[in-house]
Design a protein around this motif. Structure first.
Motif, PDB file in Angstrom:
ATOM      1  N   GLY A   2      16.005  24.921   2.350  1.00  0.00           N
ATOM      2  CA  GLY A   2      15.618  24.254   3.589  1.00  0.00           C
ATOM      3  C   GLY A   2      16.059  25.020   4.818  1.00  0.00           C
ATOM      4  N   PHE A   3      17.268  25.555   4.770  1.00  0.00           N
ATOM      5  CA  PHE A   3      17.767  26.302   5.921  1.00  0.00           C
ATOM      6  C   PHE A   3      16.871  27.496   6.233  1.00  0.00           C
ATOM      7  N   TRP A   4      16.524  28.286   5.207  1.00  0.00           N
ATOM      8  CA  TRP A   4      15.731  29.486   5.472  1.00  0.00           C
ATOM      9  C   TRP A   4      14.276  29.164   5.781  1.00  0.00           C
ATOM     10  N   ARG A   5      13.757  28.065   5.248  1.00  0.00           N
ATOM     11  CA  ARG A   5      12.398  27.658   5.632  1.00  0.00           C
ATOM     12  C   ARG A   5      12.339  27.293   7.108  1.00  0.00           C
ATOM     13  N   ASP A   6      13.416  26.716   7.632  1.00  0.00           N
ATOM     14  CA  ASP A   6      13.426  26.225   9.007  1.00  0.00           C
ATOM     15  C   ASP A   6      13.916  27.255  10.022  1.00  0.00           C
ATOM     16  N   THR A   7      14.350  28.429   9.568  1.00  0.00           N
ATOM     17  CA  THR A   7      14.879  29.452  10.474  1.00  0.00           C
ATOM     18  C   THR A   7      13.783  30.440  10.842  1.00  0.00           C
ATOM     19  N   PRO A   8      13.501  30.616  12.126  1.00  0.00           N
ATOM     20  CA  PRO A   8      12.444  31.559  12.531  1.00  0.00           C
ATOM     21  C   PRO A   8      12.809  32.992  12.168  1.00  0.00           C
ATOM     22  N   VAL A   9      11.793  33.788  11.833  1.00  0.00           N
ATOM     23  CA  VAL A   9      12.015  35.187  11.459  1.00  0.00           C
ATOM     24  C   VAL A   9      12.165  36.013  12.736  1.00  0.00           C
ATOM     25  N   ILE A  10      13.331  35.870  13.330  1.00  0.00           N
ATOM     26  CA  ILE A  10      13.687  36.556  14.575  1.00  0.00           C
ATOM     27  C   ILE A  10      15.087  37.115  14.374  1.00  0.00           C
ATOM     28  N   PRO A  11      15.340  38.375  14.735  1.00  0.00           N
ATOM     29  CA  PRO A  11      16.690  38.924  14.579  1.00  0.00           C
ATOM     30  C   PRO A  11      17.736  38.038  15.242  1.00  0.00           C
ATOM     31  N   GLY A  12      18.783  37.704  14.508  1.00  0.00           N
ATOM     32  CA  GLY A  12      19.865  36.904  15.063  1.00  0.00           C
ATOM     33  C   GLY A  12      19.629  35.415  15.050  1.00  0.00           C
ATOM     34  N   ALA A  13      18.521  34.959  14.465  1.00  0.00           N
ATOM     35  CA  ALA A  13      18.241  33.515  14.465  1.00  0.00           C
ATOM     36  C   ALA A  13      19.279  32.746  13.647  1.00  0.00           C
ATOM     37  N   ALA A  14      19.722  33.320  12.549  1.00  0.00           N
ATOM     38  CA  ALA A  14      20.802  32.710  11.770  1.00  0.00           C
ATOM     39  C   ALA A  14      22.128  33.140  12.390  1.00  0.00           C
ATOM     40  N   ILE A  15      23.094  32.250  12.370  1.00  0.00           N
ATOM     41  CA  ILE A  15      24.347  32.481  13.093  1.00  0.00           C
ATOM     42  C   ILE A  15      25.095  33.710  12.598  1.00  0.00           C
ATOM     43  N   ALA A  50      14.512  31.193  -3.025  1.00  0.00           N
ATOM     44  CA  ALA A  50      13.205  31.828  -2.856  1.00  0.00           C
ATOM     45  C   ALA A  50      12.836  31.956  -1.382  1.00  0.00           C
ATOM     46  N   ALA A  51      13.141  30.939  -0.579  1.00  0.00           N
ATOM     47  CA  ALA A  51      12.822  30.991   0.846  1.00  0.00           C
ATOM     48  C   ALA A  51      13.602  32.099   1.545  1.00  0.00           C
ATOM     49  N   GLU A  52      14.798  32.362   1.052  1.00  0.00           N
ATOM     50  CA  GLU A  52      15.643  33.406   1.616  1.00  0.00           C
ATOM     51  C   GLU A  52      15.048  34.783   1.340  1.00  0.00           C
ATOM     52  N   VAL A  53      14.599  34.995   0.117  1.00  0.00           N
ATOM     53  CA  VAL A  53      13.988  36.268  -0.253  1.00  0.00           C
ATOM     54  C   VAL A  53      12.676  36.465   0.509  1.00  0.00           C
ATOM     55  N   ASP A  54      11.896  35.401   0.631  1.00  0.00           N
ATOM     56  CA  ASP A  54      10.654  35.484   1.402  1.00  0.00           C
ATOM     57  C   ASP A  54      10.943  35.848   2.853  1.00  0.00           C
ATOM     58  N   TYR A  55      11.978  35.263   3.421  1.00  0.00           N
ATOM     59  CA  TYR A  55      12.391  35.564   4.801  1.00  0.00           C
ATOM     60  C   TYR A  55      12.736  37.044   4.933  1.00  0.00           C
ATOM     61  N   ALA A  56      13.547  37.553   3.997  1.00  0.00           N
ATOM     62  CA  ALA A  56      13.963  38.954   4.059  1.00  0.00           C
ATOM     63  C   ALA A  56      12.774  39.890   3.948  1.00  0.00           C
ATOM     64  N   CYS A  57      11.817  39.548   3.100  1.00  0.00           N
ATOM     65  CA  CYS A  57      10.623  40.387   2.950  1.00  0.00           C
ATOM     66  C   CYS A  57       9.792  40.388   4.239  1.00  0.00           C
ATOM     67  N   ARG A  58       9.637  39.233   4.859  1.00  0.00           N
ATOM     68  CA  ARG A  58       8.865  39.149   6.108  1.00  0.00           C
ATOM     69  C   ARG A  58       9.569  39.884   7.241  1.00  0.00           C
ATOM     70  N   ALA A  59      10.896  39.942   7.186  1.00  0.00           N
ATOM     71  CA  ALA A  59      11.655  40.649   8.225  1.00  0.00           C
ATOM     72  C   ALA A  59      11.672  42.153   7.995  1.00  0.00           C
ATOM     73  N   ASP A  60      11.087  42.604   6.896  1.00  0.00           N
ATOM     74  CA  ASP A  60      11.072  44.027   6.536  1.00  0.00           C
ATOM     75  C   ASP A  60       9.634  44.471   6.279  1.00  0.00           C
ATOM     76  N   PRO A  61       8.773  44.427   7.298  1.00  0.00           N
ATOM     77  CA  PRO A  61       7.355  44.761   7.078  1.00  0.00           C
ATOM     78  C   PRO A  61       7.126  46.195   6.637  1.00  0.00           C
ATOM     79  N   ASP A  62       8.068  47.090   6.934  1.00  0.00           N
ATOM     80  CA  ASP A  62       7.919  48.495   6.538  1.00  0.00           C
ATOM     81  C   ASP A  62       8.393  48.766   5.115  1.00  0.00           C
ATOM     82  N   GLY A  63       8.933  47.757   4.452  1.00  0.00           N
ATOM     83  CA  GLY A  63       9.371  47.922   3.076  1.00  0.00           C
ATOM     84  C   GLY A  63      10.524  48.891   2.913  1.00  0.00           C
TER      85      GLY A  63
END
Length: 239
Positions: free
Chosen positions: A13-26, A81-94
């Motif tokens: 739930g936390f990672w689903r609700d956190t926007p994919v923006i640098p520094g969004a998580a504390i 799973a939401a955490e891994v999805d977040y990390a992948c979206r934050a790394d578009p260059d792979g």
């Protein structure tokens, strides 16, 4: 052993609700304030042979991407799973590779080790956040992944961090900390000796250690950044 369903859902739930923006998580600080100084402390203890890096509990993947620049291959693993999805979206260059893996699942860790072989491990602020029953298995995961030649850089909160968080929360926590609390995520109570004891109990030796700040991305009303007192350890087998 695996984590409980309630604990997993809280992180999902936390990672689903956190926007994919640098520094969004504390805790999602820039790598210049985390992985970069960590690597400077770890480097003198690394084996000369090139080894992949595993960012155990990778979160957003910010630190994993930095590790990929220096180790060639870097794998960020986390159990939600939401955490891994977040990390992948934050790394578009792979730049790095991200996988869902519960570090307390011995069989899953064995499979990863069989695939990657010996690795260097980075683990920042994970053990204190684990369910107490899972902590020994997480320490065993570090030992399994590092094998005979790998090294691990481990950061764990000191007990004084609880006091800092309590003081900040008085009168209402700032938004990023409030988001953590609203999802039922609070740091577990871990004595300062527990992290090194768990790692040594898994067969690792403490090669170096010291005090460090776990840098946050939230600020007090007076503009000062909220950093948490922590300890760092370089661990591995042998000298």
């Amino acid at each position: 052993m695996g984590v409980s369903s309630g604990y997993l859902e809280a992180w999902e739930g936390f990672w689903r609700d956190t926007p994919v923006i640098p520094g969004a998580a504390i805790w999602d600080c820039d790598s210049a304030l985390s992985a970069e100084p960590h690597l400077e402390l770890l480097s003198p203890y690394l084996d000369a042979a090139p080894l992949p890096a595993v960012d155990l509990g990778c979160g957003s993947g910010t630190q994993t991407r930095y590790l990929a620049k220096h180790f060639g291959r870097a794998y960020g693993v986390d159990f939600a799973a939401a955490e891994v999805d977040y990390a992948c979206r934050a790394d578009p260059d792979g730049m790095a590779e991200f996988r869902q893996l519960d570090a307390s699942d011995t069989a899953a860790v064995e499979r990863l080790h069989a695939e990657l072989g010996t690795a260097n491990v980075h683990m920042r602020g994970v053990i204190h956040q684990c369910e107490a029953a899972a902590r020994p298995a997480v320490a065993e995961a570090v030992a399994k992944l590092t094998g005979e030649r790998g090294r691990a850089f481990v950061v764990g909160l000191l007990s004084a961090a609880k006091t800092v968080l309590r003081e900040i929360a008085e009168g209402g926590p700032p938004p990023k900390l409030a988001s953590v609390f609203s999802h039922g995520l609070t740091p577990g109570e871990v004595d300062d000796a527990v992290v090194p004891e768990l790692l040594c109990g898994a067969g690792l030796s403490v090669l170096a250690q010291g005090r460090i700040e776990l840098v946050m991305t939230e600020y007090r009303p007076d503009g000062s950044r909220i950093d948490l007192p922590a300890q760092w350890l370089v661990v591995g087998r042998g000298e």
